[in-house]
Design a protein around this motif. Structure first.
Motif, PDB file in Angstrom:
ATOM      1  N   HIS A 112      33.438  13.233  29.705  1.00  0.00           N
ATOM      2  CA  HIS A 112      32.668  12.033  30.044  1.00  0.00           C
ATOM      3  C   HIS A 112      31.450  11.858  29.151  1.00  0.00           C
ATOM      4  CE1 HIS A 112      35.016  10.840  33.492  1.00  0.00           C
ATOM      5  NE2 HIS A 112      34.939  12.062  34.011  1.00  0.00           N
ATOM      6  N   LYS A 113      30.774  12.949  28.800  1.00  0.00           N
ATOM      7  CA  LYS A 113      29.604  12.829  27.932  1.00  0.00           C
ATOM      8  C   LYS A 113      29.986  12.290  26.563  1.00  0.00           C
ATOM      9  CE  LYS A 113      26.533  16.287  29.997  1.00  0.00           C
ATOM     10  NZ  LYS A 113      25.764  17.546  29.775  1.00  0.00           N
ATOM     11  N   ALA A 114      31.107  12.797  26.031  1.00  0.00           N
ATOM     12  CA  ALA A 114      31.558  12.332  24.724  1.00  0.00           C
ATOM     13  C   ALA A 114      31.965  10.865  24.789  1.00  0.00           C
ATOM     14  CB  ALA A 114      32.729  13.186  24.243  1.00  0.00           C
ATOM     15  N   LEU A 115      32.681  10.493  25.846  1.00  0.00           N
ATOM     16  CA  LEU A 115      33.121   9.103  25.984  1.00  0.00           C
ATOM     17  C   LEU A 115      31.928   8.162  26.165  1.00  0.00           C
ATOM     18  CD1 LEU A 115      36.204   9.732  28.292  1.00  0.00           C
ATOM     19  CD2 LEU A 115      36.256   8.986  25.905  1.00  0.00           C
ATOM     20  N   ALA A 116      30.914   8.622  26.887  1.00  0.00           N
ATOM     21  CA  ALA A 116      29.703   7.805  27.035  1.00  0.00           C
ATOM     22  C   ALA A 116      29.017   7.629  25.684  1.00  0.00           C
ATOM     23  CB  ALA A 116      28.753   8.469  28.026  1.00  0.00           C
ATOM     24  N   ASN A 119      43.204  11.040  20.521  1.00  0.00           N
ATOM     25  CA  ASN A 119      42.815  12.092  21.454  1.00  0.00           C
ATOM     26  C   ASN A 119      43.304  11.815  22.866  1.00  0.00           C
ATOM     27  OD1 ASN A 119      40.763  14.298  20.341  1.00  0.00           O
ATOM     28  ND2 ASN A 119      40.434  12.390  19.211  1.00  0.00           N
ATOM     29  N   LEU A 120      43.323  10.530  23.241  1.00  0.00           N
ATOM     30  CA  LEU A 120      43.834  10.180  24.567  1.00  0.00           C
ATOM     31  C   LEU A 120      45.319  10.515  24.678  1.00  0.00           C
ATOM     32  CD1 LEU A 120      43.468   8.904  27.341  1.00  0.00           C
ATOM     33  CD2 LEU A 120      43.885   6.678  26.291  1.00  0.00           C
ATOM     34  N   LEU A 121      46.081  10.203  23.646  1.00  0.00           N
ATOM     35  CA  LEU A 121      47.511  10.530  23.660  1.00  0.00           C
ATOM     36  C   LEU A 121      47.731  12.038  23.735  1.00  0.00           C
ATOM     37  CD1 LEU A 121      48.851   7.967  21.023  1.00  0.00           C
ATOM     38  CD2 LEU A 121      49.107   7.881  23.503  1.00  0.00           C
ATOM     39  N   LEU A 122      46.930  12.809  22.998  1.00  0.00           N
ATOM     40  CA  LEU A 122      47.041  14.264  23.072  1.00  0.00           C
ATOM     41  C   LEU A 122      46.709  14.761  24.469  1.00  0.00           C
ATOM     42  CD1 LEU A 122      45.400  15.315  19.683  1.00  0.00           C
ATOM     43  CD2 LEU A 122      47.814  15.511  20.291  1.00  0.00           C
ATOM     44  N   THR A 123      45.658  14.192  25.049  1.00  0.00           N
ATOM     45  CA  THR A 123      45.247  14.601  26.392  1.00  0.00           C
ATOM     46  C   THR A 123      46.333  14.326  27.424  1.00  0.00           C
ATOM     47  OG1 THR A 123      42.930  14.173  25.861  1.00  0.00           O
ATOM     48  CG2 THR A 123      43.505  14.249  28.194  1.00  0.00           C
ATOM     49  N   ILE A 124      47.029  13.208  27.254  1.00  0.00           N
ATOM     50  CA  ILE A 124      48.050  12.821  28.230  1.00  0.00           C
ATOM     51  C   ILE A 124      49.339  13.614  28.044  1.00  0.00           C
ATOM     52  CG2 ILE A 124      49.558  10.939  28.971  1.00  0.00           C
ATOM     53  CD1 ILE A 124      47.246   9.036  28.387  1.00  0.00           C
ATOM     54  N   PHE A 125      49.782  13.759  26.808  1.00  0.00           N
ATOM     55  CA  PHE A 125      51.139  14.256  26.577  1.00  0.00           C
ATOM     56  C   PHE A 125      51.234  15.746  26.262  1.00  0.00           C
ATOM     57  CE2 PHE A 125      51.530   9.687  25.650  1.00  0.00           C
ATOM     58  CZ  PHE A 125      52.523   9.372  26.559  1.00  0.00           C
ATOM     59  N   VAL A 126      50.163  16.390  25.796  1.00  0.00           N
ATOM     60  CA  VAL A 126      50.268  17.825  25.510  1.00  0.00           C
ATOM     61  C   VAL A 126      50.439  18.621  26.797  1.00  0.00           C
ATOM     62  CG1 VAL A 126      48.998  19.825  24.623  1.00  0.00           C
ATOM     63  CG2 VAL A 126      49.036  17.704  23.320  1.00  0.00           C
ATOM     64  N   LYS A 180      51.808  17.583  32.770  1.00  0.00           N
ATOM     65  CA  LYS A 180      51.785  17.879  34.203  1.00  0.00           C
ATOM     66  C   LYS A 180      50.361  18.062  34.723  1.00  0.00           C
ATOM     67  CE  LYS A 180      56.379  20.010  34.418  1.00  0.00           C
ATOM     68  NZ  LYS A 180      57.147  21.222  34.780  1.00  0.00           N
ATOM     69  N   ILE A 181      49.424  18.217  33.798  1.00  0.00           N
ATOM     70  CA  ILE A 181      48.033  18.403  34.200  1.00  0.00           C
ATOM     71  C   ILE A 181      47.219  17.242  33.643  1.00  0.00           C
ATOM     72  CG2 ILE A 181      46.028  19.928  34.111  1.00  0.00           C
ATOM     73  CD1 ILE A 181      47.913  22.244  33.609  1.00  0.00           C
ATOM     74  N   GLN A 182      46.874  16.288  34.491  1.00  0.00           N
ATOM     75  CA  GLN A 182      46.167  15.098  34.048  1.00  0.00           C
ATOM     76  C   GLN A 182      44.815  15.000  34.750  1.00  0.00           C
ATOM     77  OE1 GLN A 182      47.272  13.306  31.638  1.00  0.00           O
ATOM     78  NE2 GLN A 182      49.254  14.310  31.497  1.00  0.00           N
ATOM     79  N   HIS A 183      43.828  14.532  34.029  1.00  0.00           N
ATOM     80  CA  HIS A 183      42.510  14.257  34.593  1.00  0.00           C
ATOM     81  C   HIS A 183      42.338  12.743  34.582  1.00  0.00           C
ATOM     82  CE1 HIS A 183      41.120  18.440  34.670  1.00  0.00           C
ATOM     83  NE2 HIS A 183      41.839  18.585  33.566  1.00  0.00           N
ATOM     84  N   ALA A 203      40.956   7.159  32.610  1.00  0.00           N
ATOM     85  CA  ALA A 203      40.410   5.835  32.935  1.00  0.00           C
ATOM     86  C   ALA A 203      39.172   5.544  32.097  1.00  0.00           C
ATOM     87  CB  ALA A 203      40.086   5.772  34.421  1.00  0.00           C
ATOM     88  N   HIS A 204      38.313   6.538  31.946  1.00  0.00           N
ATOM     89  CA  HIS A 204      37.094   6.358  31.143  1.00  0.00           C
ATOM     90  C   HIS A 204      37.451   6.061  29.691  1.00  0.00           C
ATOM     91  CE1 HIS A 204      32.711   7.920  30.428  1.00  0.00           C
ATOM     92  NE2 HIS A 204      32.927   6.745  29.892  1.00  0.00           N
ATOM     93  N   SER A 205      38.466   6.749  29.175  1.00  0.00           N
ATOM     94  CA  SER A 205      38.899   6.524  27.789  1.00  0.00           C
ATOM     95  C   SER A 205      39.398   5.105  27.588  1.00  0.00           C
ATOM     96  CB  SER A 205      40.002   7.514  27.409  1.00  0.00           C
ATOM     97  OG  SER A 205      39.563   8.850  27.550  1.00  0.00           O
ATOM     98  N   ILE A 206      40.151   4.613  28.559  1.00  0.00           N
ATOM     99  CA  ILE A 206      40.687   3.253  28.457  1.00  0.00           C
ATOM    100  C   ILE A 206      39.551   2.232  28.482  1.00  0.00           C
ATOM    101  CG2 ILE A 206      42.089   1.515  29.639  1.00  0.00           C
ATOM    102  CD1 ILE A 206      43.915   3.811  30.561  1.00  0.00           C
TER     103      ILE A 206
END
Length: 310
Positions: A32-36, A261-268, A271-274, A279-282
Motif C-alpha cells: 500500500h505504501k508503494a502504491l500510494a 507487477n500486478l500480473l505477477l502478484t496475481i498469477f505467481v 491461490k494466495i491473493q491479497h 484493488a489498490h493497484s487497479i
C-alpha cells in the motif's frame, strides 16, 4: 540467533517483485505504501504539467503562430520564389474564409464539402459577395506554426498548385480556434480568387448554367473524386509540447510497471491473493489512465494529434 534471523529475512531483489513466503506473498513494490507513492507521483506530474502549461499559454491563440497575416506572407513568399506575382489581400475573401471556418466548427466537420448537406466551398464565396471566375480553397487543422501549415500545403501537389496558380489574383485567410470532434483545434481556411467584373451590377459572374463550380478547385482528390484528408509529420516542437509528450511517456512507464507487477502478484501465487492490494493497484492504474487521456489543456491534445490539411 538474532543475526541468523536477520540474514534469513534480508530483502533480496526478487522480494520486491515476486510474491513468496519471504515477503508474505506481497512484493514490496506492490504494497500500500508503494502504491500510494505511485498515485502521488502520477498526480504530481499531471498537476506540474498543467500548471506549467496554463501559466505559459492560457489559451491556444497565445501558443499558435498561425495568423492570417503570416499565412498570406508565406504564401506570397512561395509564389515569388517561383517567379509568380504576389496575391493581393481581399476583404471579401477574408470574409468567405471566416464563414467557412465558422461553419466547420458549428457543424463539426473538416472537409471542403459539408457532409450533412453537401454545401460546397464556393457557397461561401457567394455569401461573401465575391464574384469569381477562378476560386480555390486550402484547409489546414491542428497546426500551431504557420510555417508548418505552409510546408504541409507545399508538400501536397494539389495544395501547392492552388498556392502557385497564376489565375488567382487575390487571397483571403481565416484562422479560428474551436472544437471539432470534442477536441480543441486551430482551423486555417485559405481562399484564392480572381474576381469577375460585369457591367451588370446584379450579375454574379458567369451564369450557373455555364459554370457549376470554379474552373480551379482546391480539393485534394483521388481517382474516384472523393476529398481525402492528408496527414503530415508533427511540427517543430515548442517546449510545452515536449513537456506534455515526455510527461505522458513517463506516466505510461509507471502504468506498465504497475501492470506487470500486478500480473505477477496475481498469477505467481494464484491461490494466495491479497484483494486489497489488487484493488489498490487497479485504482492507481485508473488514476494513471485518466491522467494520460484527460486533456484539460489544449497542448496535451495538440501534442498527440495528427496534423491535417485539405
Amino acid at each position: 540467533m538474532s543475526v541468523n534471523f536477520t540474514q534469513q529475512h534480508k530483502r533480496r531483489p526478487h522480494h520486491y517483485f515476486i510474491p513468496q513466503a519471504a515477503n508474505d506473498h506481497r512484493p514490496h513494490f506492490m504494497r500500500h505504501k508503494a502504491l500510494a507513492f505511485y498515485s502521488a507521483t502520477i498526480i504530481a506530474v499531471k498537476v506540474f504539467v498543467m500548471v506549467a502549461l496554463f501559466i505559459s499559454y492560457p489559451n491556444q491563440a497565445q501558443f499558435s503562430t498561425v495568423t492570417s497575416n503570416r499565412i498570406i506572407e508565406l504564401s506570397n513568399k512561395a509564389r515569388q520564389a517561383n517567379g509568380l506575382p504576389v496575391l493581393m489581400r481581399n476583404s471579401a475573401l477574408d470574409n468567405s474564409a471566416m464563414l467557412k471556418a465558422k461553419d466547420m466548427l458549428a457543424r463539426n466537420y473538416f472537409a471542403h464539402n459539408c457532409p450533412s448537406d453537401g454545401t460546397e466551398p464556393w457557397e461561401w464565396f457567394r455569401q461573401a459577395g465575391y464574384n469569381y471566375t477562378y476560386a480555390g480553397e486550402n484547409l489546414a487543422m491542428n497546426f500551431t506554426e504557420a510555417e508548418d501549415a505552409m510546408d504541409a500545403w507545399l508538400a501536397s501537389p494539389t495544395h501547392k498548385a492552388n498556392i502557385m496558380n497564376n489565375n488567382y489574383k487575390e487571397i483571403g485567410v481565416a484562422v479560428l480556434v474551436g472544437m471539432i470532434d470534442g477536441k480543441q483545434t486551430t482551423i486555417v481556411v485559405q481562399h484564392f480568387g480572381k474576381s469577375y467584373l460585369s457591367s451588370n451590377p446584379t450579375a454574379f459572374g458567369p451564369s450557373r448554367n455555364e459554370i457549376v463550380s470554379p474552373q480551379i478547385a482546391g480539393t485534394t482528390q483521388v481517382s474516384g473524386g472523393e476529398a481525402i484528408e492528408v496527414e503530415f509529420k508533427n511540427p517543430e516542437k515548442k517546449w510545452p509540447v515536449i513537456l506534455a509528450q515526455y510527461a505522458h511517456r513517463f506516466l505510461w512507464v509507471i502504468l506498465v510497471f504497475i501492470a506487470i507487477n500486478l500480473l505477477l502478484t496475481i498469477f505467481v501465487r494464484i491461490k494466495i491473493q491479497h484483494k486489497p492490494i489488487i484493488a489498490h493497484s487497479i485504482v492507481v492504474i485508473i488514476i494513471g489512465l485518466l491522467s494520460i487521456f484527460l486533456h484539460p489543456h489544449f497542448i496535451e491534445a495538440v501534442s498527440n494529434e495528427a496534423l491535417k490539411i485539405l
